[in-house]
Design a protein around this motif. Structure first.
Motif, PDB file in Angstrom:
ATOM      1  N   ASP A 216     -17.915  -8.937   7.020  1.00 49.20           N
ATOM      2  CA  ASP A 216     -18.635  -8.486   5.833  1.00 49.20           C
ATOM      3  C   ASP A 216     -19.405  -7.179   6.026  1.00 49.20           C
ATOM      4  O   ASP A 216     -20.059  -6.709   5.106  1.00 49.20           O
ATOM      5  N   SER A 217     -19.321  -6.562   7.194  1.00 45.89           N
ATOM      6  CA  SER A 217     -19.962  -5.251   7.385  1.00 45.89           C
ATOM      7  C   SER A 217     -19.047  -4.122   6.906  1.00 45.89           C
ATOM      8  O   SER A 217     -19.463  -2.972   6.830  1.00 45.89           O
ATOM      9  N   MET A 218     -17.809  -4.452   6.580  1.00 46.37           N
ATOM     10  CA  MET A 218     -16.818  -3.453   6.174  1.00 46.37           C
ATOM     11  C   MET A 218     -16.895  -3.186   4.674  1.00 46.37           C
ATOM     12  O   MET A 218     -17.603  -3.872   3.939  1.00 46.37           O
ATOM     13  N   ARG A 219     -16.179  -2.186   4.243  1.00 43.76           N
ATOM     14  CA  ARG A 219     -15.968  -1.897   2.825  1.00 43.76           C
ATOM     15  C   ARG A 219     -14.478  -2.093   2.546  1.00 43.76           C
ATOM     16  O   ARG A 219     -13.666  -2.130   3.460  1.00 43.76           O
ATOM     17  N   ILE A 220     -14.129  -2.196   1.264  1.00 43.70           N
ATOM     18  CA  ILE A 220     -12.730  -2.344   0.868  1.00 43.70           C
ATOM     19  C   ILE A 220     -12.382  -1.241  -0.108  1.00 43.70           C
ATOM     20  O   ILE A 220     -13.145  -0.956  -1.028  1.00 43.70           O
ATOM     21  N   ARG A 221     -11.216  -0.627   0.109  1.00 47.60           N
ATOM     22  CA  ARG A 221     -10.714   0.372  -0.826  1.00 47.60           C
ATOM     23  C   ARG A 221      -9.487  -0.203  -1.523  1.00 47.60           C
ATOM     24  O   ARG A 221      -8.560  -0.687  -0.873  1.00 47.60           O
ATOM     25  N   HIS A 222      -9.527  -0.167  -2.855  1.00 47.40           N
ATOM     26  CA  HIS A 222      -8.372  -0.565  -3.664  1.00 47.40           C
ATOM     27  C   HIS A 222      -8.136   0.547  -4.664  1.00 47.40           C
ATOM     28  O   HIS A 222      -9.024   0.859  -5.459  1.00 47.40           O
ATOM     29  N   LYS A 223      -6.967   1.146  -4.599  1.00 44.99           N
ATOM     30  CA  LYS A 223      -6.632   2.328  -5.396  1.00 44.99           C
ATOM     31  C   LYS A 223      -7.675   3.396  -5.105  1.00 44.99           C
ATOM     32  O   LYS A 223      -7.849   3.785  -3.969  1.00 44.99           O
ATOM     33  N   ASP A 224      -8.416   3.877  -6.097  1.00 46.11           N
ATOM     34  CA  ASP A 224      -9.406   4.932  -5.861  1.00 46.11           C
ATOM     35  C   ASP A 224     -10.831   4.405  -5.838  1.00 46.11           C
ATOM     36  O   ASP A 224     -11.781   5.184  -5.871  1.00 46.11           O
ATOM     37  N   LYS A 225     -11.003   3.107  -5.785  1.00 48.49           N
ATOM     38  CA  LYS A 225     -12.343   2.522  -5.842  1.00 48.49           C
ATOM     39  C   LYS A 225     -12.724   1.920  -4.501  1.00 48.49           C
ATOM     40  O   LYS A 225     -11.892   1.385  -3.776  1.00 48.49           O
ATOM     41  N   ILE A 226     -14.020   2.011  -4.202  1.00 48.80           N
ATOM     42  CA  ILE A 226     -14.575   1.462  -2.973  1.00 48.80           C
ATOM     43  C   ILE A 226     -15.469   0.286  -3.351  1.00 48.80           C
ATOM     44  O   ILE A 226     -16.277   0.372  -4.272  1.00 48.80           O
TER      45      ILE A 226
ATOM     46  N   THR B 217       0.739 -17.495  -2.207  1.00 47.39           N
ATOM     47  CA  THR B 217       1.074 -16.234  -1.538  1.00 47.39           C
ATOM     48  C   THR B 217       1.801 -15.284  -2.476  1.00 47.39           C
ATOM     49  O   THR B 217       1.814 -14.089  -2.244  1.00 47.39           O
ATOM     50  N   GLY B 218       2.390 -15.796  -3.548  1.00 49.11           N
ATOM     51  CA  GLY B 218       3.059 -14.942  -4.522  1.00 49.11           C
ATOM     52  C   GLY B 218       2.105 -14.054  -5.288  1.00 49.11           C
ATOM     53  O   GLY B 218       2.496 -13.056  -5.887  1.00 49.11           O
ATOM     54  N   GLU B 219       0.811 -14.386  -5.289  1.00 47.91           N
ATOM     55  CA  GLU B 219      -0.197 -13.575  -5.972  1.00 47.91           C
ATOM     56  C   GLU B 219      -0.697 -12.415  -5.115  1.00 47.91           C
ATOM     57  O   GLU B 219      -1.475 -11.587  -5.581  1.00 47.91           O
ATOM     58  N   LEU B 220      -0.272 -12.343  -3.869  1.00 47.96           N
ATOM     59  CA  LEU B 220      -0.693 -11.262  -2.976  1.00 47.96           C
ATOM     60  C   LEU B 220       0.146 -10.027  -3.274  1.00 47.96           C
ATOM     61  O   LEU B 220       1.054  -9.678  -2.538  1.00 47.96           O
ATOM     62  N   LYS B 221      -0.186  -9.343  -4.367  1.00 46.29           N
ATOM     63  CA  LYS B 221       0.631  -8.215  -4.808  1.00 46.29           C
ATOM     64  C   LYS B 221      -0.121  -6.887  -4.844  1.00 46.29           C
ATOM     65  O   LYS B 221       0.415  -5.889  -5.285  1.00 46.29           O
ATOM     66  N   HIS B 222      -1.354  -6.881  -4.390  1.00 42.23           N
ATOM     67  CA  HIS B 222      -2.162  -5.655  -4.376  1.00 42.23           C
ATOM     68  C   HIS B 222      -2.425  -5.251  -2.932  1.00 42.23           C
ATOM     69  O   HIS B 222      -2.658  -6.095  -2.073  1.00 42.23           O
ATOM     70  N   ARG B 223      -2.412  -3.942  -2.663  1.00 39.82           N
ATOM     71  CA  ARG B 223      -2.716  -3.435  -1.325  1.00 39.82           C
ATOM     72  C   ARG B 223      -4.180  -3.019  -1.279  1.00 39.82           C
ATOM     73  O   ARG B 223      -4.630  -2.231  -2.110  1.00 39.82           O
ATOM     74  N   ILE B 224      -4.916  -3.569  -0.319  1.00 39.26           N
ATOM     75  CA  ILE B 224      -6.308  -3.171  -0.111  1.00 39.26           C
ATOM     76  C   ILE B 224      -6.459  -2.737   1.339  1.00 39.26           C
ATOM     77  O   ILE B 224      -5.724  -3.195   2.217  1.00 39.26           O
ATOM     78  N   THR B 225      -7.421  -1.847   1.563  1.00 40.87           N
ATOM     79  CA  THR B 225      -7.677  -1.348   2.915  1.00 40.87           C
ATOM     80  C   THR B 225      -9.114  -1.646   3.289  1.00 40.87           C
ATOM     81  O   THR B 225     -10.044  -1.341   2.540  1.00 40.87           O
ATOM     82  N   PHE B 226      -9.302  -2.272   4.444  1.00 44.37           N
ATOM     83  CA  PHE B 226     -10.632  -2.503   4.984  1.00 44.37           C
ATOM     84  C   PHE B 226     -11.071  -1.253   5.733  1.00 44.37           C
ATOM     85  O   PHE B 226     -10.283  -0.662   6.468  1.00 44.37           O
ATOM     86  N   LEU B 227     -12.325  -0.854   5.547  1.00 41.38           N
ATOM     87  CA  LEU B 227     -12.872   0.346   6.175  1.00 41.38           C
ATOM     88  C   LEU B 227     -13.965  -0.038   7.163  1.00 41.38           C
ATOM     89  O   LEU B 227     -14.873  -0.807   6.827  1.00 41.38           O
TER      90      LEU B 227
ATOM     91  N   ASP C 211     -10.390   3.908   8.151  1.00 38.71           N
ATOM     92  CA  ASP C 211      -9.451   2.837   7.820  1.00 38.71           C
ATOM     93  C   ASP C 211      -9.292   1.895   9.010  1.00 38.71           C
ATOM     94  O   ASP C 211      -9.106   2.328  10.142  1.00 38.71           O
ATOM     95  N   HIS C 212      -9.369   0.611   8.728  1.00 37.04           N
ATOM     96  CA  HIS C 212      -9.202  -0.402   9.775  1.00 37.04           C
ATOM     97  C   HIS C 212      -7.833  -1.068   9.667  1.00 37.04           C
ATOM     98  O   HIS C 212      -7.051  -1.040  10.603  1.00 37.04           O
ATOM     99  N   VAL C 213      -7.564  -1.673   8.505  1.00 39.20           N
ATOM    100  CA  VAL C 213      -6.285  -2.347   8.301  1.00 39.20           C
ATOM    101  C   VAL C 213      -6.000  -2.431   6.803  1.00 39.20           C
ATOM    102  O   VAL C 213      -6.915  -2.520   5.995  1.00 39.20           O
ATOM    103  N   THR C 214      -4.727  -2.366   6.440  1.00 36.34           N
ATOM    104  CA  THR C 214      -4.302  -2.515   5.047  1.00 36.34           C
ATOM    105  C   THR C 214      -3.540  -3.831   4.931  1.00 36.34           C
ATOM    106  O   THR C 214      -2.654  -4.108   5.736  1.00 36.34           O
TER     107      THR C 214
END
Length: 117
Positions: free
Chosen positions: A76-86, A9-19, A36-39
């Motif tokens: 798996d029908s969603m997309r993920i946004r991390h920083k400025d990338k989809i 769980t210590g490696e969970l250091k990035h925020r991603i958003t499910f779309l 946006d669905h959840v971050t």
């Protein structure tokens, strides 16, 4: 967490958003944008070195793996946004079917387009 699989769980250091994909709103009107669905917090891994070349590097060039805690409300029908990338979700694996950890393989969409691929 599934500590038997070395999920830390210590490696969970990035925020991603499910779309959520485009669809219809509660009144039946079409929605053309991904919403946006959840971050969540995530671990990110990329192929490096020898593994990259052994895995047909031309097809896996823009692939990453996200690890998150298990959630029932993502698929798996969603997309993920991390920083400025989809990213498009290629596959989602429920590690050991314990409902504790998702391993999500993704590929970056071309030009950052949400509806690409």
């Amino acid at each position: 967490m599934n500590y038997r699989s070395n999920n830390n769980t210590g490696e969970l250091k990035h925020r991603i958003t499910f779309l959520n994909p485009p669809g219809k709103d509660k009144d039946g009107f079409p929605i053309i944008d991904w919403i946006d669905h959840v971050t969540v917090w995530a671990a990110i891994k990329t192929l490096k070195g020898r593994a990259f070349y052994e895995a047909a590097a031309d097809q896996l060039q823009d692939m990453k793996t996200f690890g998150i805690r298990y959630r029932k409300d993502v698929d798996d029908s969603m997309r993920i946004r991390h920083k400025d990338k989809i990213y498009k979700i290629i596959s989602m694996n429920n590690d050991d079917e314990n409902n504790q950890w998702w391993t999500i393989h993704v590929r970056e969409t071309k030009d950052g387009a949400v509806d690409g691929l």
